[in-house]
Scaffold this active site. Structure first.
Site, mmCIF file in Angstrom:
data_model
loop_
_atom_site.group_PDB
_atom_site.id
_atom_site.type_symbol
_atom_site.label_atom_id
_atom_site.label_comp_id
_atom_site.label_asym_id
_atom_site.label_seq_id
_atom_site.Cartn_x
_atom_site.Cartn_y
_atom_site.Cartn_z
ATOM 1 N N TYR A 105 0.833 -1.186 0.000
ATOM 2 C CA TYR A 105 0.000 0.000 0.000
ATOM 3 C C TYR A 105 0.884 1.258 0.000
ATOM 4 O O TYR A 105 1.795 1.373 0.831
ATOM 5 C CB TYR A 105 -0.896 -0.033 1.250
ATOM 6 C CG TYR A 105 -1.816 1.139 1.347
ATOM 7 C CD1 TYR A 105 -2.824 1.325 0.415
ATOM 8 C CD2 TYR A 105 -1.672 2.081 2.350
ATOM 9 C CE1 TYR A 105 -3.670 2.421 0.486
ATOM 10 C CE2 TYR A 105 -2.514 3.170 2.439
ATOM 11 C CZ TYR A 105 -3.514 3.332 1.503
ATOM 12 O OH TYR A 105 -4.343 4.414 1.579
ATOM 13 N N ASP A 178 -0.193 -7.062 7.120
ATOM 14 C CA ASP A 178 -1.340 -6.238 6.738
ATOM 15 C C ASP A 178 -2.293 -7.176 5.996
ATOM 16 O O ASP A 178 -2.036 -7.577 4.869
ATOM 17 C CB ASP A 178 -0.858 -5.090 5.840
ATOM 18 C CG ASP A 178 -1.988 -4.145 5.451
ATOM 19 O OD1 ASP A 178 -3.156 -4.587 5.422
ATOM 20 O OD2 ASP A 178 -1.705 -2.973 5.146
ATOM 21 N N LYS A 203 -11.947 -1.148 4.577
ATOM 22 C CA LYS A 203 -12.121 -2.007 3.406
ATOM 23 C C LYS A 203 -13.098 -3.150 3.730
ATOM 24 O O LYS A 203 -14.236 -2.892 4.040
ATOM 25 C CB LYS A 203 -10.748 -2.495 2.931
ATOM 26 C CG LYS A 203 -9.649 -1.396 2.935
ATOM 27 C CD LYS A 203 -9.895 -0.279 1.944
ATOM 28 C CE LYS A 203 -8.981 0.928 2.118
ATOM 29 N NZ LYS A 203 -7.563 0.690 2.222
HETATM 30 C C1 LIG Z 1 -6.335 1.286 2.601
HETATM 31 C C2 LIG Z 1 -5.183 0.474 3.070
HETATM 32 C C3 LIG Z 1 -4.397 0.893 4.148
HETATM 33 C C4 LIG Z 1 -4.612 2.204 4.858
HETATM 34 O O1 LIG Z 1 -5.833 2.233 5.522
HETATM 35 P P1 LIG Z 1 -6.668 3.592 5.774
HETATM 36 O O2 LIG Z 1 -7.856 3.093 6.507
HETATM 37 O O3 LIG Z 1 -6.959 4.175 4.434
HETATM 38 O O4 LIG Z 1 -5.773 4.484 6.575
HETATM 39 C C5 LIG Z 1 -3.361 0.072 4.559
HETATM 40 N N1 LIG Z 1 -3.099 -1.096 3.927
HETATM 41 C C6 LIG Z 1 -3.821 -1.518 2.885
HETATM 42 C C7 LIG Z 1 -3.476 -2.812 2.223
HETATM 43 C C8 LIG Z 1 -4.881 -0.749 2.414
HETATM 44 O O5 LIG Z 1 -5.592 -1.174 1.358
#
Ligand SMILES: *Cc1c(COP(=O)(O)O)cnc(C)c1O
Length: 389
Positions: A105, A178, A203
């Protein structure tokens, strides 16, 4: 409740874990506790809730639910996925060495490179999950954390979680995954021996594109204690209204993930045959270099993110993306609605052109977040937009 519901299947726990009817009224859904402070009966004698940065009942229910679903003991919710990641980095001492995957990301990359290098003297090396045999050589005695994203963003590279956990365990390195692209329904890295899981709740966990949040899960008691301290000491907590939305959203996570993934499999195979498509990247295709690892660690699913190189230039990509009517051209992913992104101008705009080129993030790359609409409508929409190429 958490221990009691442990016996139940994931679908049941997604609805009930961490939640009891509210004791005063019997409200079945956890209320939004909009209060900054809680009454104490006598100095130091409180209900377990003192001040809402430190504890909030709506947040606690959400945290317990996600801890349970990830197979952890503790979870800590933050105001965004990046706030969650930033707090996890606070586990490190200044000057520590971090090893991270090279495809991730863009915001996490920016946090390492443009913030923590300056403010915490963070040292970072990158590994290419396509070349697992080179991973060992990037790790030194100074390495204190390994940061993995699998599938990665936007090239959907898969990292073998069990291998990473094994490498790290013998050297006392904290492993962080993540898990945003999978959600706990598809992948539970703690079960592979990983120490810390991060999600952008924005997400799949919330799933309805109506809030921003993050969460961190662990079952390591020392890390849990440190994170509990840091959540309160740094203070970037998730507000009770967003916790309520996310707790509501996660109840349908299993249902949504089934439809997301089955739609994505159909679309990936269709794209793979399309004459205007140069290459499809999807962990569920046999052509994906780490398809076998994905099959082992993703619980029989392959996610709903698809990356596609089109046989065209920037102008052709622009024409096609402007023509879409069911897919929405927008940042983000993981909501019920299908989104399409253009990494070069959107999620990976913060990465310098040279680095993007080295990583194969080119103008003709698009990234699909396949939603839960009818797969036929989604295919038809892509088909008519590709006629513009
Ligand atoms: C969107 C995202 C983030 C960051 O999250 P936010 O809620 O936008 O701060 C981190 N890692 C991944 C894989 C993401 O898709």
């Amino acid at each position: 409740m958490t221990t009691k519901t442990k016996k139940h299947h994931f679908d049941t726990r997604a609805i009930h874990a961490g939640q009891e009817p509210e004791p005063i009224t019997g409200a079945v859904m956890t209320p939004i506790f909009a209060t900054s402070t809680f009454k104490q009966k006598s100095p130091g004698k409180h209900t377990g809730f003192e001040y809402a940065r430190t504890q909030n009942p709506t947040r606690l229910a959400f945290e317990k639910c996600i801890a349970d679903l990830e197979g952890g003991t503790n979870a800590f919710a933050y105001s965004s996925g990046l706030a969650a990641g930033a707090t996890v980095l606070e586990l490190l001492k200044s000057g520590s060495h971090l090893v991270a995957v090279d495809d991730m990301y863009g915001g996490s990359w920016r946090l390492f490179e443009a913030v923590r290098k300056r403010s915490a003297n963070l040292q970072v090396s990158y590994i290419n999950p396509d070349l697992p045999e080179t991973i060992d050589s990037k790790i030194s005695d100074e390495t204190k954390m390994i940061w993995i994203e699998t599938p990665s963003n936007p090239l959907l590279k898969i990292t073998d979680l069990t291998q990473i956990a094994k490498i790290a365990k013998t050297r006392n390195i904290i492993t962080v995954v993540d898990n945003t692209f999978c959600s706990p329904y598809i992948q539970r890295p703690l079960e592979n021996g990983i120490d810390v899981v991060i999600h952008s709740v924005t997400k799949y966990i919330n799933g309805h594109s109506d809030m921003v949040g993050g969460i961190v899960v662990t079952k390591n008691p020392e890390i849990a204690e440190a994170l509990e301290f840091l959540q309160n000491a740094v203070g970037s907590i998730l507000d009770p209204f967003s916790c309520f939305l996310a707790l509501r959203g996660v109840k349908t996570l299993p249902l949504r993930m089934h439809q997301h993934c089955s739609n994505a499999e159909k679309i990936a195979h269709w794209l793979d045959q399309h004459p205007k498509v140069e290459k499809v990247i999807y962990p569920g295709l046999n052509s994906h270099p780490q398809h076998k690892i994905a099959t082992t660690q993703m619980n029989g699913f392959y996610g709903a993110m698809i990356s596609v190189y089109l046989k065209t230039d920037m102008a052709g990509v622009r024409r096609a993306l402007e023509k879409l009517s069911v897919f929405t051209l927008a940042e983000s992913l993981g909501g019920v609605e299908s989104l399409i992104g253009h990494p070069v101008t959107m999620s990976h705009g913060s990465i310098p052109k040279e680095r993007r080129t080295n990583l194969n993030i080119s103008d003709n790359l698009i990234r699909l977040s396949v939603g839960v609409e009818s797969a036929d409508d989604l295919l038809e929409d892509l088909n008519q937009s590709f006629e513009e190429i």
